[in-house]
Design a protein around this motif. Sequence first.
Motif, PDB file in Angstrom:
ATOM      1  N   LYS A 169     -16.926   1.604  -1.337  1.00 17.09           N
ATOM      2  CA  LYS A 169     -16.301   0.644  -0.393  1.00 17.09           C
ATOM      3  C   LYS A 169     -15.298  -0.262  -1.140  1.00 17.09           C
ATOM      4  CE  LYS A 169     -17.363  -2.812   2.955  1.00 17.09           C
ATOM      5  NZ  LYS A 169     -18.329  -3.573   3.645  1.00 17.09           N
ATOM      6  N   TYR A 170     -13.878  -0.033  -0.917  1.00 13.45           N
ATOM      7  CA  TYR A 170     -12.917  -1.013  -1.088  1.00 13.45           C
ATOM      8  C   TYR A 170     -12.757  -2.074  -0.283  1.00 13.45           C
ATOM      9  CZ  TYR A 170     -11.527   3.089  -4.097  1.00 13.45           C
ATOM     10  OH  TYR A 170     -11.597   4.241  -5.283  1.00 13.45           O
ATOM     11  N   GLU A 171     -12.441  -3.100  -0.964  1.00 13.72           N
ATOM     12  CA  GLU A 171     -12.612  -4.267  -0.034  1.00 13.72           C
ATOM     13  C   GLU A 171     -11.521  -5.290  -0.708  1.00 13.72           C
ATOM     14  OE1 GLU A 171     -16.303  -6.161   0.944  1.00 13.72           O
ATOM     15  OE2 GLU A 171     -15.299  -7.788   2.061  1.00 13.72           O
ATOM     16  N   PHE A 172     -10.018  -5.518  -0.037  1.00 16.44           N
ATOM     17  CA  PHE A 172      -9.185  -6.188  -0.562  1.00 16.44           C
ATOM     18  C   PHE A 172      -9.024  -7.558   0.357  1.00 16.44           C
ATOM     19  CE2 PHE A 172      -8.880  -3.025  -3.191  1.00 16.44           C
ATOM     20  CZ  PHE A 172      -8.077  -1.774  -2.758  1.00 16.44           C
ATOM     21  N   LEU A 173      -9.214  -8.959  -0.216  1.00 13.98           N
ATOM     22  CA  LEU A 173      -9.140  -9.925   0.512  1.00 13.98           C
ATOM     23  C   LEU A 173      -7.735 -10.219   0.743  1.00 13.98           C
ATOM     24  CD1 LEU A 173     -10.287 -12.661   1.578  1.00 13.98           C
ATOM     25  CD2 LEU A 173     -10.092 -13.596  -0.555  1.00 13.98           C
ATOM     26  N   VAL A 174      -7.140 -10.604   2.072  1.00 16.49           N
ATOM     27  CA  VAL A 174      -5.813 -10.774   2.310  1.00 16.49           C
ATOM     28  C   VAL A 174      -5.263 -12.079   2.468  1.00 16.49           C
ATOM     29  CG1 VAL A 174      -3.938  -9.902   3.800  1.00 16.49           C
ATOM     30  CG2 VAL A 174      -6.134  -8.392   3.265  1.00 16.49           C
ATOM     31  N   THR A 175      -4.026 -12.305   1.776  1.00 14.92           N
ATOM     32  CA  THR A 175      -3.224 -13.490   2.630  1.00 14.92           C
ATOM     33  C   THR A 175      -1.903 -13.134   2.638  1.00 14.92           C
ATOM     34  OG1 THR A 175      -2.672 -15.814   1.952  1.00 14.92           O
ATOM     35  CG2 THR A 175      -2.628 -14.191   0.071  1.00 14.92           C
ATOM     36  N   GLY A 176      -1.370 -13.873   3.658  1.00 15.82           N
ATOM     37  CA  GLY A 176      -0.132 -13.470   4.185  1.00 15.82           C
ATOM     38  C   GLY A 176       0.110 -12.627   5.377  1.00 15.82           C
ATOM     39  N   ILE A 177      -1.051 -12.303   5.802  1.00 20.47           N
ATOM     40  CA  ILE A 177      -1.036 -11.641   7.214  1.00 20.47           C
ATOM     41  C   ILE A 177      -1.920 -12.474   8.171  1.00 20.47           C
ATOM     42  CG2 ILE A 177      -2.017  -9.786   8.614  1.00 20.47           C
ATOM     43  CD1 ILE A 177      -1.476  -7.867   6.192  1.00 20.47           C
ATOM     44  N   TYR A 178      -1.600 -12.838   9.438  1.00 21.81           N
ATOM     45  CA  TYR A 178      -2.292 -13.720  10.005  1.00 21.81           C
ATOM     46  C   TYR A 178      -3.039 -13.053  11.258  1.00 21.81           C
ATOM     47  CZ  TYR A 178       1.104 -17.058   8.255  1.00 21.81           C
ATOM     48  OH  TYR A 178       1.781 -17.939   7.457  1.00 21.81           O
ATOM     49  N   PRO A 179      -4.212 -13.278  11.709  1.00 22.34           N
ATOM     50  CA  PRO A 179      -5.070 -12.727  12.599  1.00 22.34           C
ATOM     51  C   PRO A 179      -4.291 -12.544  13.889  1.00 22.34           C
ATOM     52  CG  PRO A 179      -6.048 -14.612  11.648  1.00 22.34           C
ATOM     53  CD  PRO A 179      -4.854 -14.780  11.231  1.00 22.34           C
ATOM     54  N   PHE A 180      -4.631 -11.362  14.544  1.00 19.20           N
ATOM     55  CA  PHE A 180      -3.898 -11.030  15.753  1.00 19.20           C
ATOM     56  C   PHE A 180      -5.035 -10.154  16.554  1.00 19.20           C
ATOM     57  CE2 PHE A 180      -3.454  -6.742  14.661  1.00 19.20           C
ATOM     58  CZ  PHE A 180      -3.148  -6.749  13.138  1.00 19.20           C
ATOM     59  N   ASP A 181      -4.827  -9.950  17.788  1.00 22.21           N
ATOM     60  CA  ASP A 181      -5.717  -9.373  18.903  1.00 22.21           C
ATOM     61  C   ASP A 181      -5.402  -7.852  18.660  1.00 22.21           C
ATOM     62  OD1 ASP A 181      -5.207 -11.633  21.311  1.00 22.21           O
ATOM     63  OD2 ASP A 181      -7.132 -11.284  20.394  1.00 22.21           O
ATOM     64  N   GLY A 182      -6.545  -6.900  18.578  1.00 22.63           N
ATOM     65  CA  GLY A 182      -6.373  -5.732  18.492  1.00 22.63           C
ATOM     66  C   GLY A 182      -6.534  -5.092  17.080  1.00 22.63           C
ATOM     67  N   ASP A 183      -6.756  -3.857  16.788  1.00 25.49           N
ATOM     68  CA  ASP A 183      -6.967  -3.353  15.269  1.00 25.49           C
ATOM     69  C   ASP A 183      -5.775  -2.838  14.596  1.00 25.49           C
ATOM     70  OD1 ASP A 183      -9.761  -1.661  17.249  1.00 25.49           O
ATOM     71  OD2 ASP A 183      -9.754  -3.391  16.093  1.00 25.49           O
ATOM     72  N   TYR A 184      -5.923  -2.876  13.438  1.00 22.97           N
ATOM     73  CA  TYR A 184      -4.810  -2.355  12.521  1.00 22.97           C
ATOM     74  C   TYR A 184      -5.427  -1.610  11.346  1.00 22.97           C
ATOM     75  CZ  TYR A 184      -0.718  -2.600   9.572  1.00 22.97           C
ATOM     76  OH  TYR A 184       0.479  -2.255   8.959  1.00 22.97           O
TER      77      TYR A 184
END
Length: 353
Positions: free
Chosen positions: A7-22
């Motif tokens: 299981k690869y898991e990368f914590l993210v900064t610089g992307i703001y939450p938004f409705d919908g999937d990506y």
Amino acid sequence: MKKVKLKYEFLVTGIYPFDGDYQKGEYVLKKNTIDEKKFETHIKGDILYINPIIGYCSYPFNGQNVYLTFEKEVVTEIDISDYNETEKISEFINKIDLLKESKNLEQMLVLEINNSIIFPIKMLKVYDLDNNYLTMNINFSKLNVPSLINFEQTYSMEKIERQNNRITFGFNYDLLTELKEKNNLFARALSLYYSSFIANDYNIGFILLITALETLFNRATYSKVEKCKSCSQLIYEIASSVSNNVSLILMDESETIKKVIKEKYKKRSKYLHGEKVEITSKEDQELQEYVRKVLLMYWYIFINIKTNEHKSIIAEFQKQDYKTKLTYISFLKVLELKTFDEKKDDILQAFIK
């Protein structure tokens, strides 16, 4: 052979939450809600997402605070017939280039969105097919934010010890500021050194560090540059000048440091000229240590000779008696990562021999 789930898991900064999937390739962007119960669970059971990492990477969204992670799962087989199971699995995941995997995704996202997007923490967790946790690999990006805590206890203690030994040393910041304000070359080298810590690419950080040394020790900054007798072009001999002066200021009698710096300079040049070279985080961190010592020794010489004039500082450590002066020997010794007692013993041993 044994099947395991990666299981690869990368914590993210610089992307703001938004409705919908990506989704980007195999990676799915997940929203992780921060609530009191979950925060308590992370603190006790998963030290990865401790404050201040959460504070840095979380955003308000639909009345809640959330942090984002890119995740993917892969099922693979590992041959554990000749090894202890845990050791074999750890050996296997340590060979996976987690940095390359995450960097590719980062670069795609930045190109697409044109924002500064960084993964402060990258994890690769291993589970069996029943979802029982087995082991993990972890990497922190080059940011000021990442926690001192690491799953590798020895490494964690080393970082904490380094901080505790150095933070209480008591440098005179007024004098550091004075030199920075009066000596443009020192100010520039210090800025390059600082910037190497916030560069998110080890290659760029490495280049900044070599450039910091070049800023101080390029012959053009302190001596008359010779001309080639055949073509009349200026002869700078930058690599030799940099490595020689680093060796001198750090009292490198065996010339070990001189060889190291010359090799690192060559590697920087190859990288800039398009040759395929690999600059590792270990090399980058090693060079940071050398540059730190150089800058502090340069500053300490300024204090002792009471002039901020660059050529005078260079001339001081190029003198034959520089490496025999107690004040310089003592200061260099205390720059090492050691306890107070160890530093004291080293200083005494230097004069008993």
